[in-house]
Design an enzyme around this catalytic site. Structure first.
Site, PDB file in Angstrom:
ATOM      1  N   SER A 219      42.899  16.662  13.079  1.00 33.33           N
ATOM      2  CA  SER A 219      41.768  16.380  13.967  1.00 33.33           C
ATOM      3  C   SER A 219      40.460  16.753  13.286  1.00 33.33           C
ATOM      4  O   SER A 219      40.427  17.485  12.291  1.00 33.33           O
ATOM      5  CB  SER A 219      41.913  17.144  15.288  1.00 33.33           C
ATOM      6  OG  SER A 219      41.503  18.495  15.127  1.00 33.33           O
ATOM      7  N   ASP A 223      40.205  23.549  15.353  1.00 34.59           N
ATOM      8  CA  ASP A 223      41.174  23.956  16.366  1.00 34.59           C
ATOM      9  C   ASP A 223      42.365  24.693  15.767  1.00 34.59           C
ATOM     10  O   ASP A 223      43.410  24.817  16.395  1.00 34.59           O
ATOM     11  CB  ASP A 223      41.656  22.737  17.161  1.00 34.59           C
ATOM     12  CG  ASP A 223      42.187  21.625  16.269  1.00 34.59           C
ATOM     13  OD1 ASP A 223      42.369  21.859  15.059  1.00 34.59           O
ATOM     14  OD2 ASP A 223      42.421  20.514  16.783  1.00 34.59           O
ATOM     15  N   TYR A 376      33.253  19.684   0.721  1.00 33.78           N
ATOM     16  CA  TYR A 376      34.001  20.928   0.918  1.00 33.78           C
ATOM     17  C   TYR A 376      35.041  21.188  -0.170  1.00 33.78           C
ATOM     18  O   TYR A 376      35.952  21.988   0.049  1.00 33.78           O
ATOM     19  CB  TYR A 376      34.683  20.915   2.286  1.00 33.78           C
ATOM     20  CG  TYR A 376      33.750  21.273   3.423  1.00 33.78           C
ATOM     21  CD1 TYR A 376      33.363  22.583   3.643  1.00 33.78           C
ATOM     22  CD2 TYR A 376      33.243  20.285   4.272  1.00 33.78           C
ATOM     23  CE1 TYR A 376      32.512  22.915   4.684  1.00 33.78           C
ATOM     24  CE2 TYR A 376      32.396  20.610   5.314  1.00 33.78           C
ATOM     25  CZ  TYR A 376      32.021  21.925   5.513  1.00 33.78           C
ATOM     26  OH  TYR A 376      31.172  22.250   6.541  1.00 33.78           O
TER      27      TYR A 376
END
Length: 1165
Positions: A219, A223, A376
Site C-alpha cells: 500500500s 501502515d 528513497y
C-alpha cells in the site's frame, strides 16, 4: 437575552458607514436596466450605498468589524452574538441591496466552509480499521493507494531524452561505487538504526512487482505492512487468531530476512509492542468495548473479540510508529536532536479556517509515485559493518560468486531462490541464526546485542561514489526500472517540487571529477536522468538545526514533502486518529510528550520490547539514531549529559518475591545483608544532604535521622488531638466543598455524590502537609498561593511515586523529571518559610506568641489569621476555607473551619533544624522535604482500599462501624481505628524493595493462593498446602527483592483467620506500615489520620457506593510485562499487589484515583 436593534443616528454615522462599505465592497455601478428584456430575466434593481446607510445604525459598524475580524481569524466567539447581529443587520437592508447580497454570500460561504465537503470520515464498518491491503483509506476513492495498484507519476517528462542513454553498469562504476578504502562516515555520526527504520519505511510503501514494474505490491500508506502483511493472507499468517496477538517475534516481510539483522530486530520490537498493547487493551477493556465470550464454543464471538483487539492494537502500534517517524526520525533528519527545542515538523497540525487561508487538506489518501521510489534508495549510507554482512550474505546466495562482479541475472535469480527458501510460516523463520525458544520468541539478550551493535555502528555518508560494490546489480536494476517508467529528468523533478534547476554540472556537484563524468555522459545538466542525477548530486552540509541527514540537495527537500503527504493524507493518522477510536489508553501510550526527550518517543518501543535490559534513562533506548559517543558530545553541549546513562544495555536479574510473614520480618530486620533501594531517588530529589535521611540508607547516620524525625513528630503532648481534629474538620469541609446533590429536590434530604478518593481522602492528606509545613494553598476564587489543592496532591503523589513506586521502566524518566520539578518547588517554598520563621518576621506571628504568653491559651498564628480554641476560628497558611459565603456551619450556627497546624508545624521545623547545626537548606533538603514526600500517597492508597473493602465484601461491618462513629468517644474511636487497620490489612497492597548485598538464603513459604471464584484476584485463600510450599531461596549478591507485605498480611501464622475482621489484633502487629528498622516513622500519626477520615465518612447517612462503575475502584493484579506475550509469569503465586488506572483510563496508576460515593443529607455536615 435580547439583543437590541436600536437605531443610532450619531453624528457622522452615514459617513463612517459609507467609508466602511466602500472599503469592503468597492464602488460599483448599478447595471443598466432594459425595459424589453425577457420576462424570466427580470431582476430587481439593486440599491446603492446611500440606501443601505439610511437603514443602518451605529451598532452595525461594530457588527461589520466583528464579522471582518472573525473572517480573518477564522474563529467566531458566539458569546458576541455575531450571527444574530448579522441577521439583524441584513434584515434592515433593502431587499435588493447589492452590499447586503455580498454580506449574505459571505455568511453562506462561512457556514459552508465550517464543514468538510465531501466528508472525509465515515461511521461505516468498512472504514473502522485499516484494511490489510490499504484500501478504504479514502472513503470516496477506496482503491487509492491500495496494494497491487499502479504507481503514480509526479512529474510530467517533457525534455527530450537521449534514446541511447549511458550504460547503467558504466554509471554505477563511475558515479556510484564505493572504494572500500575510502569509507566516509556520516558527518553527524548517525547510526545504522536510523537507516534500518528508513528501510522499513521504504518497504512499507514501495515494493515493485518483479513481473510488472508499474505495480506496487504494497500500500501507499505507512501502515507497517512489513510487520502486518500486504494482504489478508499475509496478515493472517502473522496472527495467532487469539486475543488480538501476533505470533511471537514474527513479521510478514520475507525481504527483511535479507537485510542486516538490525532491520528484523527493529520490526520485532514493533511485534512486541503490538502484543503489549492488545494485552493491556483486554485488561482495561475501556467501556466494555472488547466483549470476551463466556463460552468456548462461541466461535463468532471469539473471532470478533480477537479481531477487535488486533485491529485496535494495530492502529495504536501504527500510531507509535508514525510518532517515531516524526518525533525521532524526522527530528534527527533536521538535526533538531542537537538543539534545545521541542519544535518538530508535524503535518498533523491543526489549521484554522480563515478569510486569508484554508487548511491543507487531510485524509485525502495517497498514491506513491515512481519518482519517490527512486528518491528513497539510500544504499550509500550502508555502514562498513553492514557492507561486509551484505557482501557475505549475497556471496552465500550466489554460491560463492562475488556480488560485485556477478551478472545482474545471476543476482536476481539467487535472490529469488533465497526468498523462495524462506518458510511461508513466519513463526518458522529465523533471524541472524538465532534460535526460537519454547515460547516462540528469540532470546532477549541476543536481540538486544544486535540492537546495541547497530546503535554503535556509524552509518555511511550520502554523496557520489559511496554505494557498496555488493549492490552493483541492485543499482543497475534501479536505473533500468527508472527508464521503463520514463521518469522526468532531475531538473524537471526539481522544478516540480519548487527548486531551481541545476544550471551547470558544477551547480550539481562541484567535484571536478564528477562534473567531467556527468558532462561526458549527458552533455547538458537538463539531460541528466533523475536517479543517476540524485546519486551524483553533492550532499548537503550539516546545519544545526536544519540539516542532520545531509542527503543530496534534491532528496533533502523531496522527502519532507513526501513525509507531509504520507502523514496528512492518511485518514488513520488524522481525522480518525482519536482516543475514541483507539481508546484513551492507546492514544496516550502512543503519544509523544514534549517534556520527555524533547518529544522523542522511540524509548517506548525499546522499553516495551525489552523491559529488563535498558536502564530507564539509557541513551541507547532514548536516542538510538545517533551513536552514543556523538550523543555524549551533543548532550554535554546541551547541559543534559548527566540526565542519561551511557552504559550499554545489560540484562537484569529477575525480581525475587518474599511472601511469608516470617521471611518478610527476617529480611526487613536485617540491614546488614539487605539494603533499602530508595537512596538514589531521594538524593535525586533532595540532593546530597538527603543521603543521611532515615529512608535513604542503612548506615548509622540514617538510623540517627530516623530517631530525630520520630522525636520531632511526636514531641508535642497534644499532637494526637491536633491531628484528629484537623482531619475531622477538614474531611467535613471537603465533603461540603466537593460533594453535590445528584437526586432529589426541595429542602428535604437529597442524594449527594463525591469522588471520595480524588476530592476527599487525597486532599485531606495534602491539606495536612500544607498546613503542617506552611505550603501556601490557593483559596477558592483567588490566585494567591503556590498550589491548588489538587495540584499539591498530585505533586506529593508524583514525588512519592518516584521513590517508592518507580516500577514502570517506560515511564520512569518522565516520572523522575516531573518529581524533580515538584520537589524543587516544594523545597524552595519550605526553605523560604523556614527563613522567615527563623527571622521571626510577621506581625501576627509576634502577636500570637505574645498572646500565648499572656493568656496561656493555645494560640496558632499564621500569616493571615489567628486560631484560638476559645473562638474556634481556624485559618490555614493563606486564610479561611469557606463555601463562598464566608462561613461553613453544621446546622446549629457553629462555624466549620479549616484548621491550621502551623504552630505545631513550626515547632516541628524548629526541632528538625536543631539537628547537627546544619544550614536551613541542608535541613530542608536532607530532612524536611523527605518527610513531606513520605506522607500523602501511601495514606491515600491505604484508606481508599480500606473504604473499598467495607463498601463491598466487608459491608456487613458497616452498621457497627457507623454506630461507633456516631458515639464520638475515645473508646469508640479506638475501635474504629482497629476496624480501619483491619480494612487496610485485608485489602491494602504494599510491597517494599530490598537489594541483596551478600549471598544469602531465605526460607519462605506461600501463605495464600488465588481464589478461583474471585475474578478480581483481590481476595485470596489461605494456602492449604503451605507446608509443602516451603522453599529455600538462594539469593546472590545484586538480586532485587520485592518484600510482599500484602501476602505477609494474609499469612495465618501471623494473622489467624486472615480473611476475617478481628478487633483483637495488636496495633503493632500490622505490617502495612513496614517492619524492622525502617518501619514508618509517622505510623502513629497515619493511624489517627486514617481513622479520623473514616469516622467522618461513616457518619454520612446512607453511605454507599455510587451506582455502576463510577462507584468502583478499577484495579488489576499487578504484573510486570515480560517483553513478549505467552511467557509464563516468573512467580505465579498470588501477590495481592494491584495496579490502577487514572479516572479517564488513559494511563496506569500505582494507586487508586477515583471512586464515587453517595449519601443522603441536606448539604450540612
Amino acid at each position: 437575552m435580547t439583543v437590541s436593534t436600536h437605531h443610532d443616528d450619531s453624528p457622522g454615522l452615514s459617513g463612517r458607514l459609507r467609508d466602511l462599505l466602500h472599503h469592503v465592497f468597492g464602488n460599483q455601478k448599478s447595471p443598466t436596466v432594459y425595459p424589453n428584456a425577457p420576462g424570466n430575466s427580470a431582476k430587481p434593481v439593486p440599491t446603492g450605498l446611500a440606501d443601505d446607510i439610511d437603514k443602518l445604525g451605529f451598532k452595525d459598524i461594530d457588527t461589520l468589524l466583528i464579522f471582518l475580524n472573525s473572517a480573518v481569524k477564522g474563529v467566531n466567539d458566539d458569546q458576541q452574538f455575531l450571527l444574530e447581529k448579522m441577521i439583524q443587520l441584513l434584515a434592515k437592508l433593502p431587499p435588493a441591496s447589492r452590499e447586503g447580497k455580498k454580506l449574505t454570500d459571505g455568511l453562506i460561504n462561512d457556514l459552508w466552509d465550517s464543514l468538510d465537503h465531501p466528508p472525509v470520515a465515515s461511521l461505516g464498518k468498512g472504514f473502522s480499521f485499516r484494511e490489510p491491503d490499504g484500501s478504504n483509506n479514502n472513503i470516496h476513492l477506496p482503491s487509492l493507494g491500495a496494494a497491487n495498484t499502479p504507481y503514480a507519476r509526479s512529474t510530467k517528462p517533457l525534455v527530450f531524452q537521449n534514446p541511447n542513454p549511458p550504460d547503467p553498469a558504466t554509471i554505477f562504476d563511475t558515479l556510484m561505487v564505493r572504494d572500500p578504502a575510502k569509507f566516509r562516515p556520516h558527518p553527524n555520526k548517525i547510526s545504522s538504526m536510523l537507516f534500518y527504520l528508513a528501510t522499513i519505511i521504504t518497504h512499507d510503501i514501495f515494493q515493485t512487482s518483479p513481473r510488472d514494474f508499474n505495480i506496487n505490491l504494497t500500500s501507499s500508506y505507512l501502515d507497517l505492512s512489513p510487520l502486518y502483511g500486504r494482504n489478508h493472507d499475509e496478515q493472517m499468517a502473522v496472527r495467532t487468531g487469539k486475543d488480538g496477538l501476533l505470533k511471537p517475534d514474527t513479521f510478514s516481510s520475507k525481504r527483511v530476512i535479507g537485510f542486516p539483522p538490525g532491520v528484523g530486530a527493529f520490526l520485532i520490537m514493533f511485534n512486541r509492542f503490538h502484543n503489549y498493547v492488545v494485552t493491556q487493551l483486554a485488561k482495561i477493556n475501556e467501556g466494555g468495548r472488547f466483549k470476551r465470550p463466556t463460552t468456548p464454543d462461541d466461535t463468532a464471538g471469539w473471532e470478533t473479540y480477537d479481531n477487535s483487539l488486533f485491529q485496535t492494537g494495530r492502529l495504536i502500534t501504527c500510531g507509535l510508529y508514525i510518532n517515531i517517524v516524526l518525533g525521532d526520525y524526522v527530528r534527527t533528519i533536521l538535526n533538531l536532536n542537537r538543539a534545545n527545542t521541542t519544535w518538530n515538523l508535524d503535518p498533523r497540525t491543526k489549521e484554522g479556517k480563515s478569510l486569508l487561508s484554508k487548511p491543507t487538506p487531510e485524509a485525502v489518501g495517497n498514491q506513491v509515485s515512481v519518482e519517490f521510489n527512486l528518491i528513497y534508495r539510500w544504499h550509500c549510507t550502508i555502514s562498513e559493518r553492514d557492507d561486509k554482512w551484505t557482501t557475505n550474505a549475497m556471496r552465500e546466495a550466489l554460491g560463492g560468486q562475488d556480488p560485485a562482479t556477478a551478472k545482474m541475472e545471476d543476482v536476481m535469480r539467487a535472490l529469488g531462490m533465497f526468498e523462495k527458501n524462506i518458510p511461508d510460516e513466519p513463526e518458522k523463520r529465523t533471524l541472524a541464526g538465532l534460535t526460537r525458544q519454547s515460547d516462540g520468541a528469540f532470546d532477549d539478550t541476543e536481540l538486544v546485542k544486535i540492537l546495541q551493535e547497530s546503535i554503535e555502528d556509524v552509518a555511511g555518508a550520502f554523496g557520489p561514489n559511496h554505494v557498496p560494490a555488493c549492490m552493483r546489480a541492485i543499482e543497475i536494476l534501479g536505473i533500468k526500472q527508472s527508464r521503463t517508467w520514463n521518469v522526468a529528468t532531475l531538473n524537471e523533478f526539481r522544478q516540480f517540487i519548487g527548486l531551481t534547476p541545476h544550471d551547470s554540472f558544477y551547480h550539481m556537484n562541484p567535484d571536478p571529477k564528477i562534473c567531467k563524468i556527468l558532462a561526458q555522459m549527458y552533455d547538458s545538466p537538463d539531460a541528466v536522468e533523475l536517479y543517476p542525477g540524485i546519486m551524483a548530486e553533492a550532499a548537503k552540509p550539516p546545519f544545526s538545526p536544519g540539516s542532520g541527514l545531509c542527503p543530496p540537495y534534491t532528496t533533502s527537500r523531496a522527502i519532507l514533502s513526501d513525509a507531509v503527504s504520507l502523514v496528512r493524507g492518511d485518514r488513520f493518522y488524522t481525522v480518525d486518529y482519536t482516543p475514541r477510536n483507539i481508546t484513551n489508553w492507546g492514544f496516550n501510550e502512543a503519544s509523544t510528550d514534549k517534556a520527555v526527550d524533547w518529544g522523542h518517543v522511540i524509548y517506548k518501543l525499546f522499553f516495551r520490547a525489552f523491559p529488563n535490559h535498558f536502564l530507564p534513562n539509557s541513551v541507547y533506548a532514548h536516542f538510538p539514531f545517533v551513536v552514543p559517543s556523538e550523543n555524549k558530545l551533543i548532550f554535554e553541549g546541551l547541559g543534559a549529559a548527566n540526565k542519561y546513562s551511557w552504559d550499554p544495555p545489560k540484562a537484569r536479574a529477575p525480581i525475587q518475591f518474599i511472601r511469608s510473614h516470617k521471611a518478610v520480618l527476617e529480611v526487613l530486620s536485617n540491614q546488614k545483608d539487605y539494603k533499602v533501594t530508595w537512596g538514589p531517588a531521594i538524593k535525586m530529589l533532595s540532593g546530597d544532604p538527603a543521603t543521611s535521611f532515615a529512608l535513604a540508607g542503612d548506615e548509622p547516620a540514617n538510623a540517627a535521622s530516623r530517631h530525630h524525625v520520630i522525636a520531632a513528630l511526636t514531641a508535642p503532648k497534644q499532637w494526637r488531638d491536633e491531628v484528629r481534629r484537623f482531619y475531622e474538620v477538614t474531611t467535613r469541609d471537603l465533603l461540603r466543598r466537593h460533594g453535590a446533590p445528584v437526586h432529589g429536590v426541595g429542602a428535604g434530604p437529597r442524594t449527594h455524590e463525591v469522588d471520595v478518593i480524588r476530592d476527599v481522602i487525597g486532599l485531606a492528606h495534602a491539606r495536612f502537609m500544607a498546613s503542617l509545613f506552611s505550603l501556601p494553598l490557593k483559596e477558592e476564587g483567588k490566585e494567591e498561593g503556590a498550589y491548588g489543592e489538587h495540584e499539591l496532591y498530585r505533586s506529593l503523589v508524583t514525588i512519592f511515586a518516584a521513590i517508592f513506586w518507580d516500577s514502570d521502566v517506560c515511564n520512569s524518566l518522565k516520572l523522575h523529571q516531573a518529581s524533580k520539578a515538584a520537589a524543587d518547588k516544594m523545597s524552595a517554598l519550605i526553605a523560604e518559610h523556614v527563613r522567615e520563621m527563623e527571622a521571626g518576621t510577621g506581625f501576627l506571628g509576634a502577636l500570637g506568641k505574645l498572646k500565648d504568653l499572656i493568656t496561656g491559651n493555645d494560640v496558632h498564628a499564621n500569616g493571615n489569621g489567628v486560631y484560638t480554641n476559645g473562638n474556634g476560628v481556624y485559618t490555614n497558611g493563606n486564610g479561611v476555607h469557606t463555601n463562598g459565603n464566608g462561613v461553613h456551619t453544621n446546622g446549629n450556627g457553629v462555624p466549620h473551619a479549616a484548621p491550621s497546624l502551623r504552630s505545631f508545624g513550626d515547632q516541628l521545623l524548629q526541632r528538625m533544624l536543631s539537628q547537627d547545626g546544619r544550614s536551613i537548606e541542608e535541613t530542608v533538603s536532607g530532612t524536611i522535604l523527605p518527610v513531606v514526600m513520605a506522607g500523602t500517597a501511601n495514606q491515600t492508597q491505604l484508606l481508599a482500599q480500606c473504604l473499598d473493602y467495607y463498601l463491598g465484601v466487608g459491608e456487613k461491618h458497616l452498621p457497627e462501624m457507623k454506630r461507633l462513629a456516631m458515639l464520638n468517644t475515645s473508646e469508640a474511636d479506638e475501635k474504629l481505628l482497629k476496624y480501619t487497620m483491619e480494612g487496610c490489612r485485608i485489602r491494602g497492597c504494599v510491597a517494599l524493595y530490598r537489594a541483596v548485598v551478600t549471598d544469602q538464603a531465605v526460607d519462605d513459604t506461600i501463605p495464600c493462593i488465588p481464589n478461583k471464584d474471585d475474578p478480581t484476584f483481590a481476595r485470596p485463600l489461605s494456602n492449604p498446602q503451605v507446608a509443602e510450599s516451603a522453599r529455600t531461596l538462594k539469593l546472590s549478591t545484586g538480586t532485587r527483592m520485592l518484600v510482599d507485605l500484602t501476602t505477609a498480611s494474609h499469612d495465618p501464622a501471623a494473622f489467624p483467620d486472615p480473611d476475617e475482621v478481628r478487633l483483637d489484633r495488636p496495633l503493632e502487629s500490622y505490617v502495612h506500615f513496614g517492619l524492622g528498622p525502617h518501619r514508618c516513622a509517622g505510623e502513629p500519626i497515619s493511624q489517627i489520620a486514617l481513622s479520623s477520615v473514616m469516622k467522618v465518612l461513616l457518619q454520612l447517612d446512607g453511605l454507599r457506593r455510587a451506582a455502576g462503575p463510577r462507584g468502583e475502584i478499577r484495579s488489576y493484579p499487578a504484573s510486570q510485562w515480560p517483553g513478549q506475550a505467552g511467557r509464563p509469569p516468573r512467580d505465579p503465586a498470588w501477590s495481592g499487589l494491584r495496579t490502577f488506572t487514572s479516572a479517564d483510563q488513559s494511563a496506569f496508576s500505582p494507586l487508586a484515583t477515583t471512586m464515587k460515593i453517595n449519601w443522603e443529607g441536606r448539604g450540612d455536615l
